[in-house]
Design a protein around this motif. Structure first.
Motif, PDB file in Angstrom:
ATOM      1  N   ILE A 118      -4.959   0.054  13.155  1.00  0.00           N
ATOM      2  CA  ILE A 118      -3.654   0.488  12.723  1.00  0.00           C
ATOM      3  C   ILE A 118      -3.455   1.915  12.689  1.00  0.00           C
ATOM      4  CG2 ILE A 118      -1.947   0.454  10.554  1.00  0.00           C
ATOM      5  CD1 ILE A 118      -3.212  -2.575   9.890  1.00  0.00           C
ATOM      6  N   LEU A 119      -2.598   2.180  13.164  1.00  0.00           N
ATOM      7  CA  LEU A 119      -2.325   3.617  13.184  1.00  0.00           C
ATOM      8  C   LEU A 119      -1.124   4.080  12.326  1.00  0.00           C
ATOM      9  CD1 LEU A 119      -2.445   6.714  14.518  1.00  0.00           C
ATOM     10  CD2 LEU A 119      -0.550   5.750  16.210  1.00  0.00           C
ATOM     11  N   LEU A 120      -1.355   5.093  11.427  1.00  0.00           N
ATOM     12  CA  LEU A 120      -0.235   5.402  10.208  1.00  0.00           C
ATOM     13  C   LEU A 120       0.129   6.736  10.579  1.00  0.00           C
ATOM     14  CD1 LEU A 120       1.493   5.308   7.842  1.00  0.00           C
ATOM     15  CD2 LEU A 120      -0.850   5.701   6.540  1.00  0.00           C
ATOM     16  N   LEU A 121       1.423   7.085  10.859  1.00  0.00           N
ATOM     17  CA  LEU A 121       1.817   8.183  11.264  1.00  0.00           C
ATOM     18  C   LEU A 121       2.481   8.919  10.016  1.00  0.00           C
ATOM     19  CD1 LEU A 121       3.268   7.980  14.703  1.00  0.00           C
ATOM     20  CD2 LEU A 121       0.921   8.841  14.281  1.00  0.00           C
ATOM     21  N   GLY A 122       1.930   9.793   9.288  1.00  0.00           N
ATOM     22  CA  GLY A 122       2.433  10.198   7.897  1.00  0.00           C
ATOM     23  C   GLY A 122       1.589   9.369   6.983  1.00  0.00           C
ATOM     24  N   VAL A 123       0.693  10.290   6.392  1.00  0.00           N
ATOM     25  CA  VAL A 123      -0.102   9.519   5.280  1.00  0.00           C
ATOM     26  C   VAL A 123       0.404   9.814   3.764  1.00  0.00           C
ATOM     27  CG1 VAL A 123      -2.479   9.451   4.553  1.00  0.00           C
ATOM     28  CG2 VAL A 123      -2.113   9.709   6.832  1.00  0.00           C
ATOM     29  N   ALA A 124       0.724  11.169   3.539  1.00  0.00           N
ATOM     30  CA  ALA A 124       1.017  11.510   2.091  1.00  0.00           C
ATOM     31  C   ALA A 124      -0.037  11.107   1.198  1.00  0.00           C
ATOM     32  CB  ALA A 124       2.235  11.196   1.791  1.00  0.00           C
ATOM     33  N   GLY A 125       0.329  10.244   0.169  1.00  0.00           N
ATOM     34  CA  GLY A 125      -0.643   9.891  -0.914  1.00  0.00           C
ATOM     35  C   GLY A 125      -1.639   8.629  -0.597  1.00  0.00           C
ATOM     36  N   GLY A 126      -0.893   8.029   0.520  1.00  0.00           N
ATOM     37  CA  GLY A 126      -1.518   7.088   1.243  1.00  0.00           C
ATOM     38  C   GLY A 126      -1.389   5.511   0.575  1.00  0.00           C
ATOM     39  N   SER A 127      -0.139   5.472  -0.074  1.00  0.00           N
ATOM     40  CA  SER A 127       0.173   4.129  -0.555  1.00  0.00           C
ATOM     41  C   SER A 127       0.029   3.052   0.114  1.00  0.00           C
ATOM     42  CB  SER A 127       1.268   4.229  -1.298  1.00  0.00           C
ATOM     43  OG  SER A 127       2.722   4.447  -0.526  1.00  0.00           O
ATOM     44  N   VAL A 128       0.600   3.131   1.389  1.00  0.00           N
ATOM     45  CA  VAL A 128       0.727   1.937   2.380  1.00  0.00           C
ATOM     46  C   VAL A 128      -0.709   1.611   2.696  1.00  0.00           C
ATOM     47  CG1 VAL A 128       0.828   3.131   4.605  1.00  0.00           C
ATOM     48  CG2 VAL A 128       1.781   1.060   4.427  1.00  0.00           C
ATOM     49  N   VAL A 129      -1.625   2.512   2.849  1.00  0.00           N
ATOM     50  CA  VAL A 129      -3.111   2.434   2.989  1.00  0.00           C
ATOM     51  C   VAL A 129      -3.623   1.403   1.918  1.00  0.00           C
ATOM     52  CG1 VAL A 129      -5.555   3.218   3.274  1.00  0.00           C
ATOM     53  CG2 VAL A 129      -3.238   4.382   4.056  1.00  0.00           C
ATOM     54  N   LYS A 130      -3.208   1.711   0.496  1.00  0.00           N
ATOM     55  CA  LYS A 130      -3.834   0.974  -0.384  1.00  0.00           C
ATOM     56  C   LYS A 130      -3.307  -0.465  -0.513  1.00  0.00           C
ATOM     57  CE  LYS A 130      -6.184   3.848  -2.778  1.00  0.00           C
ATOM     58  NZ  LYS A 130      -5.819   4.333  -4.174  1.00  0.00           N
ATOM     59  N   THR A 131      -2.053  -0.620  -0.059  1.00  0.00           N
ATOM     60  CA  THR A 131      -1.293  -1.939   0.201  1.00  0.00           C
ATOM     61  C   THR A 131      -2.255  -2.764   1.348  1.00  0.00           C
ATOM     62  OG1 THR A 131       0.979  -1.024  -0.430  1.00  0.00           O
ATOM     63  CG2 THR A 131       0.768  -3.228   0.878  1.00  0.00           C
ATOM     64  N   LEU A 132      -2.477  -2.205   2.331  1.00  0.00           N
ATOM     65  CA  LEU A 132      -3.135  -2.725   3.488  1.00  0.00           C
ATOM     66  C   LEU A 132      -4.593  -3.223   2.923  1.00  0.00           C
ATOM     67  CD1 LEU A 132      -2.098  -0.453   6.395  1.00  0.00           C
ATOM     68  CD2 LEU A 132      -1.545  -2.860   6.177  1.00  0.00           C
ATOM     69  N   VAL A 133      -5.160  -2.176   2.354  1.00  0.00           N
ATOM     70  CA  VAL A 133      -6.697  -2.825   2.000  1.00  0.00           C
ATOM     71  C   VAL A 133      -6.643  -3.583   0.701  1.00  0.00           C
ATOM     72  CG1 VAL A 133      -8.861  -1.497   0.857  1.00  0.00           C
ATOM     73  CG2 VAL A 133      -7.448  -0.738   3.070  1.00  0.00           C
ATOM     74  N   ASP A 134      -5.955  -3.234  -0.334  1.00  0.00           N
ATOM     75  CA  ASP A 134      -6.037  -3.949  -1.459  1.00  0.00           C
ATOM     76  C   ASP A 134      -5.220  -5.260  -1.598  1.00  0.00           C
ATOM     77  OD1 ASP A 134      -7.728  -2.029  -2.463  1.00  0.00           O
ATOM     78  OD2 ASP A 134      -6.108  -0.960  -3.654  1.00  0.00           O
ATOM     79  N   GLU A 135      -4.250  -5.330  -0.816  1.00  0.00           N
ATOM     80  CA  GLU A 135      -3.181  -6.418  -1.091  1.00  0.00           C
ATOM     81  C   GLU A 135      -3.020  -7.362   0.106  1.00  0.00           C
ATOM     82  OE1 GLU A 135       0.867  -5.522  -2.281  1.00  0.00           O
ATOM     83  OE2 GLU A 135       0.299  -3.839  -3.465  1.00  0.00           O
ATOM     84  N   VAL A 136      -3.124  -6.751   1.210  1.00  0.00           N
ATOM     85  CA  VAL A 136      -3.188  -7.646   2.541  1.00  0.00           C
ATOM     86  C   VAL A 136      -4.697  -7.778   2.981  1.00  0.00           C
ATOM     87  CG1 VAL A 136      -2.882  -7.517   5.166  1.00  0.00           C
ATOM     88  CG2 VAL A 136      -1.301  -6.152   3.604  1.00  0.00           C
ATOM     89  N   GLU A 137      -5.686  -7.119   2.096  1.00  0.00           N
ATOM     90  CA  GLU A 137      -6.997  -7.139   2.569  1.00  0.00           C
ATOM     91  C   GLU A 137      -7.350  -6.933   4.016  1.00  0.00           C
ATOM     92  OE1 GLU A 137      -8.226 -10.921   0.493  1.00  0.00           O
ATOM     93  OE2 GLU A 137      -8.161 -10.056  -1.445  1.00  0.00           O
ATOM     94  N   PHE A 138      -6.725  -6.260   4.527  1.00  0.00           N
ATOM     95  CA  PHE A 138      -7.064  -5.837   5.946  1.00  0.00           C
ATOM     96  C   PHE A 138      -8.368  -5.341   6.115  1.00  0.00           C
ATOM     97  CE2 PHE A 138      -6.825  -2.190   9.331  1.00  0.00           C
ATOM     98  CZ  PHE A 138      -6.538  -3.384  10.354  1.00  0.00           C
ATOM     99  N   LYS A 139      -9.219  -5.732   6.920  1.00  0.00           N
ATOM    100  CA  LYS A 139     -10.523  -5.286   6.918  1.00  0.00           C
ATOM    101  C   LYS A 139     -10.881  -4.287   8.275  1.00  0.00           C
ATOM    102  CE  LYS A 139     -11.799  -7.846   3.645  1.00  0.00           C
ATOM    103  NZ  LYS A 139     -12.051  -7.344   2.339  1.00  0.00           N
TER     104      LYS A 139
END
Length: 221
Positions: free
Chosen positions: A70-91
């Protein structure tokens, strides 16, 4: 923590820093959670996390679990990263591109972004990164704001065509936009009209959290 408790009554600012790129970066306790803001809008967590979570649900968590990169353009605090890792459990792997190095320092300090092993953060202009990358991605999330403004290049056909060319088959783009006036409505509809309908399907999820509109593009051919 007493600040967290009182934040259900009134937001409590705990950190403020000036940034050459983002003007002002603020960390605030609000409704029991830490959020990252610019001067006039939410940058991570809070409403922004709800917006992008809604977009990811629309794509489908099961679809995302089958992805590799997954490519994220615009990280800021990384909330969508946390959603992907913690909620979606993307590996799989997440590459995050952020132009503001000060923003990443704040994200590491307050939101432990540097503890996420599958995340690689690249400090670079998103336009330059998109031009140079040789990778293909299963999902590209575009979430680039300068306070409440969006850079014009995001809506130019040269950039959108290049981003679309980086998608794998059955890959998705999730584009978070802000609608503040009718000109922005026209801009978004023009953007969608220029996407090749023989190779991609497009849909809009309008008026999320009052001013945001999500555009989802899927590569079908």
């Amino acid at each position: 923590m007493i600040q967290k408790f009182f934040s259900y009554i009134i937001p409590i600012k705990i950190f403020k820093k000036k940034s050459a790129r983002s003007k002002v970066i603020e960390v605030t306790w609000a409704n029991g959670e830490l959020v990252l803001d610019s001067e006039n809008t939410n940058y991570s967590y809070g409403s922004l996390q709800r917006i992008l979570r809604y977009g990811l649900r629309n794509i489908g968590y099961q679809n995302i679990l089958d992805m590799n990169h997954i490519l994220l353009l615009g990280v800021a605090g990384g909330s969508v990263v946390k959603t992907l890792v913690d909620e979606v459990e993307f590996k799989g792997k997440i590459t995050g591109v952020e132009i503001d190095s000060e923003m990443i320092k704040v994200a590491n300090q307050f939101f432990n972004l540097n503890k996420i092993n599958q995340l690689e953060v690249v400090i670079e202009d998103a336009f330059e990164f998109v031009l140079k990358t040789k990778e293909q991605y299963d999902l590209i999330i575009i979430d680039i704001f300068e306070d409440i403004k969006m850079p014009n290049f995001l809506f130019e056909s040269f950039f959108s065509n290049r981003v679309c060319s980086l998608l794998k088959n059955q890959g998705f783009i999730l584009f978070n936009t802000m609608i503040l006036d009718e000109a922005h409505n026209i801009r978004n509809r023009k953007y969608i009209s220029e996407i090749n309908p023989e190779m991609f399907t497009t849909k809009m999820l309008p008026r999320i959290e009052a001013h945001n509109e999500l555009i989802i593009i899927e590569k079908v051919a």
